[in-house]
Design an enzyme around this catalytic site. Structure first.
Site: not given
Length: 331
Positions: A219, A325, A153, A206
């Site tokens: 998010r 999820e 990506r 992260y």
């Protein structure tokens, strides 16, 4: 792609997401339909109308269609393997890339095409992206397919997006092989506002333990128009950057709800007119790793939100220890 003749101001953008039980052709005939999605084996695999997309994740029971309704007149077409539709303020797009097992290469090709498409369109700002790929957690350490997806990506985008440019996103694994990476998106003429969850570390920050390339998404995203809902990314039982409750699906579910509530609370500081979580304007879609847990997740959603439309799908979350999820829209 042909030029877009519309001149509607971005602030006029409207989007309503509904889960509908109706014949597909009847839905496609409705005015203002930007896109419609079918899930599982009961939904048609294909349709001549480019506004229809089949998502090859098995559904719990027979899932409703997901419909995106907009405020303007919709036109649509296909161009170089990309299906698209638009109303002058918003654009839906979808593409599929063959995946022969090299997740990094397939993802790089998909995002190169997405970047070229957005760069040449009147809708250069991706608000929300969905990614579905095979065997998302196969492979060890940095060879895990989700980690290679994150690398691909970033390569396809050609640069690291700044935090203020990140769209909301979901990445889920097909439980059965399909041989393809499916990517679809919602884009707009004007950028929205990426939102982060105070309970979670930003994904783009992260630490190295999660792979050589941090995930590139926000998010949630608050669109530029108040006529659009909050777009919520795939949300799991993660606090800080660590997975929680690996031995309990029900406790993971409760942690997800705490994260969703935190996201909506953060959004309401910027848009006070948004209602609290689980209003009649909330639509949720759950992805469940193990087929035997589908009924439990559906029951938990029904118990907690008895009046809330929902879709429950069999799909693999991007960490092996995470059982479920949830993403959706709100407001």
């Amino acid at each position: 792609m042909p030029p877009t003749p519309h001149t509607i101001a971005p602030a006029d953008a409207r989007l309503r997401v509904e889960y509908r039980w109706a014949p597909l052709d009847a839905l496609l005939a409705e005015p203002g339909l930007l896109a419609v999605f079918g899930f599982g084996d009961d939904a048609p695999a294909t349709h001549a109308d480019p506004r229809y997309l089949h998502v090859a994740l098995p559904a719990f029971g027979s899932a409703p269609f997901e419909c995106w309704q907009v405020g303007g007149d919709v036109r649509c077409g296909r161009h170089d393997g990309i299906a698209w539709s638009e109303d002058g303020t918003l654009q839906f797009g979808a593409l599929e890339i063959p995946d022969d097992g090299d997740a990094e290469a397939a993802t790089r090709r998909a995002y190169e095409r997405l970047q070229a498409w957005l760069g040449g369109s009147d809708y250069p700002h991706p608000l929300r992206i969905w990614n579905y790929l095979d065997a998302i957690t196969d492979g060890d350490s940095d060879d895990e397919r989700y980690r290679r997806f994150c690398v691909g990506r970033a390569q396809g985008l050609g640069r690291d997006l700044a935090p203020g440019e990140l769209p909301a996103a979901t990445a889920i694994g097909h439980p059965l092989p399909t041989g393809r990476l499916q990517l679809y998106w919602l884009a707009a003429r004007s950028a929205g506002t990426p939102l982060e969850n105070p309970r979670q570390l930003q994904a783009w920050r992260y630490p190295r333990q999660y792979g050589p390339q941090a995930p590139g998404f926000a998010r949630a995203l608050l669109p530029p128009s108040p006529g659009m809902p909050l777009l919520i990314s795939g949300t799991a039982a993660i606090v800080g950057h660590a997975s929680r409750h690996g031995d309990s699906l029900q406790t993971q579910f409760e942690e997800i709800l705490a994260n969703l509530d935190s996201l909506v609370t953060a959004a309401r500081t910027l848009r006070p007119g948004l209602p609290p979580l689980a209003s009649r304007q909330t639509r949720l879609k759950a992805y469940v790793r193990d087929a035997q847990d589908l009924a439990m997740v559906d029951a938990l959603l029904a118990q907690r939100f008895p009046d809330l439309p929902r879709v429950v799908l069999h799909g693999h979350v991007c960490r092996r220890e995470l059982a479920v999820e949830i993403d959706g829209v709100h407001g």
